[in-house]
Write an enzyme that holds these catalytic residues in place. Structure first.
Site, short mmCIF file in Angstrom:
data_model
loop_
_atom_site.label_atom_id
_atom_site.label_comp_id
_atom_site.label_asym_id
_atom_site.label_seq_id
_atom_site.Cartn_x
_atom_site.Cartn_y
_atom_site.Cartn_z
N LYS A 24 16.52 39.43 -22.77
CA LYS A 24 16.50 39.95 -21.39
C LYS A 24 17.22 41.28 -21.29
O LYS A 24 16.85 42.13 -20.47
CB LYS A 24 17.11 38.91 -20.45
CG LYS A 24 16.18 37.72 -20.33
CD LYS A 24 16.46 36.85 -19.14
CE LYS A 24 15.40 35.75 -19.12
NZ LYS A 24 15.55 34.82 -18.04
N GLU A 58 23.08 39.46 -12.60
CA GLU A 58 22.10 40.28 -11.88
C GLU A 58 22.24 40.00 -10.40
O GLU A 58 22.61 38.90 -10.00
CB GLU A 58 20.72 39.81 -12.36
CG GLU A 58 19.60 40.78 -12.16
CD GLU A 58 18.34 40.21 -12.86
OE1 GLU A 58 18.00 40.71 -13.94
OE2 GLU A 58 17.75 39.27 -12.31
N ARG A 70 3.50 35.24 -23.95
CA ARG A 70 2.78 34.01 -24.30
C ARG A 70 1.77 33.71 -23.22
O ARG A 70 1.74 34.38 -22.19
CB ARG A 70 3.77 32.85 -24.38
CG ARG A 70 4.58 32.73 -23.11
CD ARG A 70 5.48 31.52 -23.07
NE ARG A 70 6.67 31.75 -22.27
CZ ARG A 70 6.80 31.49 -20.97
NH1 ARG A 70 5.81 30.99 -20.29
NH2 ARG A 70 7.92 31.73 -20.33
#
Lengths: 494, 535, 165
Positions: free
Chosen positions: A121, A204, A295
């Protein structure tokens, strides 16, 4: 279909509904298939339907599916030349992708480098930011870092703490104060290490009323297109339960903007395969990059239905070295699709997982109703795997019709023996706020009381009790044994 | 089959008067029955609760299958004996359904006198076991009795049909292959210990259940040994050491659950395939029976009106409708079962006597059970009838009635006097069940006749002693004799002495017969050894 | 024995009254005429007071699952044997509050523990929960080893309580 299949043999490195979904694509493309399974799944449909099936072993069912060496040795043994990892397990494991490459086996997904880049991330954020795309305000730090206080001072609570290597809602927690943050950071780091083998976490800004929007990407490294967005704001415990395409939030202009941004990020990464770029979309119309999933996603069917594209087949073609023959201009969406995730959980009691045996199953059917499931009668549902058991996808001309169709199909679904969240999903779909389309990731907590309603009418109760009495094996035995005229005389006393 | 056309006028003053009269009688009966079943000193109820024991009827409700009937026998047994201190004779017996099987229940009533056996208790238990023997039914014993009531031991112990007969019947049942289960809730001492010991299966409740030949005090007195109840005959000892009982239960509830599980393993033997049709409720309302029975035993009523309110669809195929009209004979169905019914519409003359005899022989040849609806003052007497051979004809009727192989069932609807009681299958004639309506009477002759006879005897006795009562004294003697006589004639006395299997409300007759017939089919019907004579 | 059915912790009684071609039931205090017709092994139609509903039903021992009107009810059948088999000595058993997987076992058999000590770490629904000792005493057995999954109510750790002196 071409005379020569694209691969000699493809191994499906997964289980449940998605393994069956991949198998269907392979069958359509006439590619021989191999299923791998832990013994607890030995009766599952994919094991029965695949051309070959091999049992895998491990300390736990999950660890068997995460055993790279074992899977590669099966590939060698059965002369498999490609592996489809699906989602979860090894789907975003760069080491696995690389190990397959080294063994000259195709990994049906993007390159190991892209997985590595996007799988972390922190690095993915940096990459996206460098290319000039918007990311939410964040900071990466340890509670013990010297700059902790200063870094926090610049941010606005609430914040969300995330594991850098996390995903799918794992390793996330929301904090509302500095004190809470400090203690959470320590726990989060140890949890992250335990789950992902990587203790890095970052903090965040948390947008409590933002939407979760994601854009489907399809690319061969050169030609990279988007297949519109999916609205994924209906979440509980950071996990999606209802997804739809398109999002009711957007004007065409805004849609183009966010989808082009997603495609831009993928292009910057020379993305090859199917992938998803996730965004936060604020009520003010701002959007921020969250992460990229390299994915096939759980919710890919809603895109398939509105774009009439088979994403898995495209993935396989690209992995076989074919160039993507769909151009952005060729695709357009039609109608509205909604996916509901059916999970073994007590939705009215903290979404705690439920276990049990599938005693009876009747899948919903109907035009433009798709039921992706690996369920079978007799299946033992345990906590060894994810509680999601199946997905119901309904496609219709309008959103209202799709909602109506979904409720109807959910009521048609009969699954006895394991408690699932059907009624909760119906409650969400029937909620007036959901119907307006004005939803955000806080929906489930905002309407917590409305969604809890699980009432039984007096008439229903009587039907249920009468049915219980008359179908109960023990009372049935007694009723059948009662000689005449005793049953007809009934509970008479002289 | 043709339906009986009722001539009953339900709007008539007479109908209303009779209905009111009989309603009062039914209310009195229900009150007596409720008292016998439920009225107990608080002290006894408290004692059971303290011992963690259920009331006997609570046990019964748990044992029986829900939604099935229980045909209780002799609920008013002993109601006129022992100054009313042994309601229902301290026990509950009947036919019910457990685990889908028809069974006879024999339950001690420990809520009164610790369930002690009085002479009539013994008689009631023996009768229940006789019913099991006659009908080949399994028995469940719910044991919780203090044992024989010592002050009356001479009336309950030594004779052929006294306490020993209970165990003798248990042995007979076992020989016949009828299963027995004992649930030991309380103490089974001395003879009582043989009830579980002679059962095929037994369950014993820990703490309260015990089985021994002699209790701790007797052991102490006899041998000086100090021993506790549990050591001597408790649940643990008998199920793990002696093997006298089979199953250990932690509570009464568990014992009942185990018992039910045991019964559900028993084979369900095929029953006699009696002709049967789909049951149909009577076309005429059975509650109208209360308006049919007159308010005076001497008033006549039409037995066909009674039949119309008992049989399926009120349908009746009458035999020889124009011959011997004081005897109603015919075929009908009760709860679907084919039966031959004999009912009295007056005194028995030669023709009506022969008609009854002939009809019973027909039914016997045809494997049809017989139902007797008694309202009989006897066989006609007088020169003319004797010359026509009324005694001989009555003997024919008895010979055939006593000789039939099909099961018989008797309902005492009203009067049952003299030899008519015999001919119409009175108690001595082995009806599988006998039930009495509450206003019915039984005696060797009608009460007025009997009182006059008794007063004549009394006067002759007084005369020998030199006493000449005046008219007033005469009337007092007469009234006392009459009162005593009527007291002993009433259905309450009959039922107290267990000359029947209980008093029932007329509206319950159909169900009582349905269950009795169903139960009777467990025993095979014998072969008829003679042809049908046209008498 | 009276059948008792438990739905969401509430006990209900269903009592048959009589049965001919239909069955009269007392359903939790309401008398109703009921008919049941099977279409197949699990699928049928129940008619109460003339109003039919389609149902699906399946039984797993003492648990019935019934689907009517698009909803599923879990019906527990009260055991005929009642609560009589309770051994009454379960206070030292630490049972699973929910189904899950054992992450870590913090004690060994024979260890002394104080009430409130962490004896096990479990994971359920992606959340870890510490399992604490219910009593002070000695660990007599470990119900599930690390990595093993368990169902709700499973005994995770058994502790024999210390004798009170």
């Amino acid at each position: 279909m071409t005379a020569e299949p694209l691969f000699k043999k493809v191994l499906i490195a997964n289980r449940g509904e998605i393994a069956l979904r991949i198998l269907r694509a392979l069958q359509a493309m006439e590619i021989p298939s191999v299923a791998i399974y832990h013994s607890s799944d030995r009766h599952s449909p994919v094991v029965r339907l695949a051309d070959e099936a091999v049992e895998i072993t491990g300390d736990s069912p999950s660890s068997a599916h995460l055993d790279v060496e074992q899977i590669i040795s099966i590939c060698h043994e059965l002369e498999v030349d490609a592996v489809h990892p699906c989602y979860g397990f090894l789907s975003e494991n760069a080491k696995f992708a690389r190990a397959l490459n080294d063994a000259s086996i195709a990994f049906i997904g993007p390159s190991a480098e892209v997985i590595e880049l996007m799988g972390d991330k922190i690095t993915s954020r940096e990459f996206v930011e460098q290319h000039g795309f918007p990311v939410p305000p964040s900071v990466s730090l340890d509670a013990d870092d010297a700059g902790f206080d200063d870094a926090i001072a610049a941010m606005q609570f609430p914040l969300v703490v995330k594991a850098s290597a996390g995903g799918g809602g794992k390793g996330m927690s929301i904090v509302h104060s500095v004190e809470e943050l400090q203690s959470t950071l320590r726990i989060a780091a140890s949890e992250a290490e335990k789950y992902f083998g990587d203790k890095r976490v970052y903090v965040e800004r948390y947008f409590s009323s933002a939407r979760h929007i994601e854009v489907q990407i399809l690319g061969d490294g050169e030609n990279i297109i988007h297949l519109g967005e999916r609205e994924c704001s209906i979440q509980r415990r950071f996990q999606k339960i209802i997804e739809e395409a398109p999002s009711p939030a957007f004007t065409q202009e805004k849609r183009d903007q966010i989808c082009e941004t997603a495609a831009g990020i993928a292009r910057a990464a020379h993305y090859s395969s199917a992938g998803t770029v996730e965004f936060l979309y604020t009520p003010e119309g701002e959007f921020f990059f969250l992460e990229m999933n390299t994915r096939i996603q759980v919710e890919h069917p809603v895109t398939e239905m509105v774009y009439n594209v088979d994403l898995v087949q495209e993935q396989i073609k690209i992995a076989a070295g074919k160039s993507l023959d769909i151009k952005q201009a060729d695709v357009s969406m039609s109608g509205h699709a909604i996916e509901c995730r059916l999970c073994a959980e007590d939705a009215f009691n903290g979404f705690l997982p439920e276990t049990g045996k599938v005693l009876y199953l009747k899948e919903p059917t109907g035009e433009r109703v798709r039921f992706d499931s690996g369920l079978y009668q007799g299946q033992d549902v345990t906590t060894a795997f994810d509680p999601m058991l199946a997905k119901l996808i309904v496609h219709a001309d309008t959103r209202d019709q799709a909602i109506h169709g979904s409720i109807k199909a959910l009521k048609q679904l009969v699954l006895l023996g394991v408690k699932i969240n059907t009624q909760y999903l119906i409650n969400v779909l029937s909620h007036p706020a959901f119907k307006t389309g004005n939803i955000d990731t806080g929906f489930v907590s905002t309407f917590i009381d409305d969604l809890k309603v699980d009432s039984t009418s007096q008439e229903q109760l009587q039907s249920v009790l009468a049915t219980a009495y008359l179908t109960d094996r023990n009372t049935k035995l007694l009723l059948d044994a009662t000689p005449e005229p005793y049953a007809a005389i009934g509970n008479w006393r002289n | 089959m043709r339906r009986i056309q009722s001539k009953l006028n339900t709007n008539s003053a007479e109908f209303k008067q009779y209905t009111q009269h009989n309603k009062n009688i039914i209310t009195e009966f229900s009150n007596k029955q409720n008292d016998a079943r439920f009225k107990r000193p608080q002290r006894d109820i408290d004692r059971l609760a303290k011992q963690n024991k259920m009331l006997p009827r609570e046990r019964l409700d748990l044992l029986l299958d829900p939604g099935t009937p229980f045909l209780e026998f002799s609920s008013l047994a002993a109601n006129m004996a022992y100054d009313g201190t042994a309601p229902s004779a301290n026990c509950i017996t009947g036919i019910g359904i457990v685990g889908g099987r028809e069974v006879v229940i024999n339950a001690s009533d420990s809520s009164n006198k610790g369930g002690a056996w009085y002479p009539l208790t013994v008689k009631k238990i023996v009768r229940a076991l006789d019913i099991a023997v006659e009908n080949h039914l399994p028995v469940i014993h719910l044991c919780d009795s203090a044992g024989g009531f010592l002050p009356l031991q001479s009336d309950l112990f030594g004779d052929k049909y006294m306490a020993g007969r209970i165990f003798r019947n248990q042995v007979q049942l076992s020989k016949m292959g009828c299963k027995q289960l004992s649930l030991v809730f309380g103490h089974c001492t001395a003879g009582g210990a043989y009830t579980p010991a002679l059962s095929d299966y037994s369950v014993i409740v820990n703490g309260t259940g015990a089985v021994f030949l002699g209790g701790p005090p007797l052991v102490k007195a006899a041998t000086g040994e100090d021993v506790t109840v549990d050591e001597l005959g408790g649940a643990s000892m008998h199920t793990s050491v002696s093997g006298t009982c089979d199953y250990y239960a932690g509570s009464e509830r568990e014992a009942i659950a185990i018992g039910r599980e045991i019964v559900m393993q028993w084979e369900q033997k095929s029953k006699f395939a009696l002709q049967r049709e789909t049951p149909e409720d009577p076309y005429y309302d059975p509650t109208e029976l209360l308006g049919i029975i007159p308010d005076d035993i001497k008033k006549q009523f039409d037995m066909k009106e009674v039949i119309a309110r008992i049989v399926d669809g009120s349908r009746f195929s009458e035999y020889q409708p124009n011959y011997g009209e004081t005897m109603i004979c015919g075929f009908a169905n009760i709860w679907g079962y084919k039966v031959g019914i004999l009912g009295n519409n007056g005194v028995l003359f030669n023709d009506s006597t022969l008609k009854a005899a002939h009809f019973m022989a027909l039914c016997n040849q045809n494997n049809i059970p017989l139902v007797f609806l008694q309202n009989i003052t006897g066989y006609m007497i007088g020169k003319e009838y004797e010359q026509r051979g009324i005694t001989k004809d009555g003997a024919k009727m008895l010979m055939i009635q006593g000789g039939v192989e099909v099961p018989k069932f008797t309902i005492m609807t009203n009067g049952s006097f003299g030899a008519g009681n015999y001919g119409m299958c009175g108690r001595s004639w082995d009806a599988r069940t006998t039930f009495s309506w509450p206003q019915s009477q039984i005696s060797v002759m009608g009460s007025d006749q009997a009182a006059n006879t008794l007063v004549t005897i009394k006067l002759a006795q007084l005369k020998r002693e030199g006493i000449e009562p005046d008219a007033k004294e005469l009337e007092a003697i007469r009234e006392q004799v009459l009162a005593n006589y009527e007291n002993q004639t009433s259905a309450y006395y009959t039922s107290s002495e267990i000359w029947d299997d209980g008093i029932i409300s007329p509206v319950d007759t159909r169900n009582a017969l349905g269950i009795s017939i169903s139960a009777s089919l467990n025993a095979p019907f014998g072969d008829t050894k003679y042809g049908v004579l046209r008498l | 024995m009276q059948p008792k059915y438990i739905i969401d912790d509430t006990e209900y009684l269903v009592t048959p009254i009589r049965r001919t071609d239909s069955i009269v039931l007392d359903i939790n205090g309401h008398t109703q005429d009921v008919r049941l017709k099977w279409h197949d092994e699990h699928y049928g139609e129940i008619t109460i007071a003339g109003k039919p509903s389609q149902f699906y039903a399946a039984q797993d021992e003492d648990r019935l699952y019934i689907h009517i009107d698009g909803k599923v009810w879990e019906v527990n059948i009260a055991d005929e044997f009642g609560a009589t088999q309770d051994d009454g000595n379960s206070s030292g058993n630490v049972t699973a509050p929910m189904p899950g997987v054992v992450i870590e076992v913090a004690v060994n058999q024979g260890d002394s523990v104080n009430q409130g000590d962490t004896v096990m770490l479990i994971e359920s629904m992606k959340l870890q929960t510490e399992i604490k000792a219910s009593v002070t005493g000695t660990v007599t057995s470990i119900g599930s080893e690390a990595g093993a999954s368990f169902n709700k109510g499973a005994v995770l750790v058994s502790i024999t309580a210390e004798e009170q002196s």
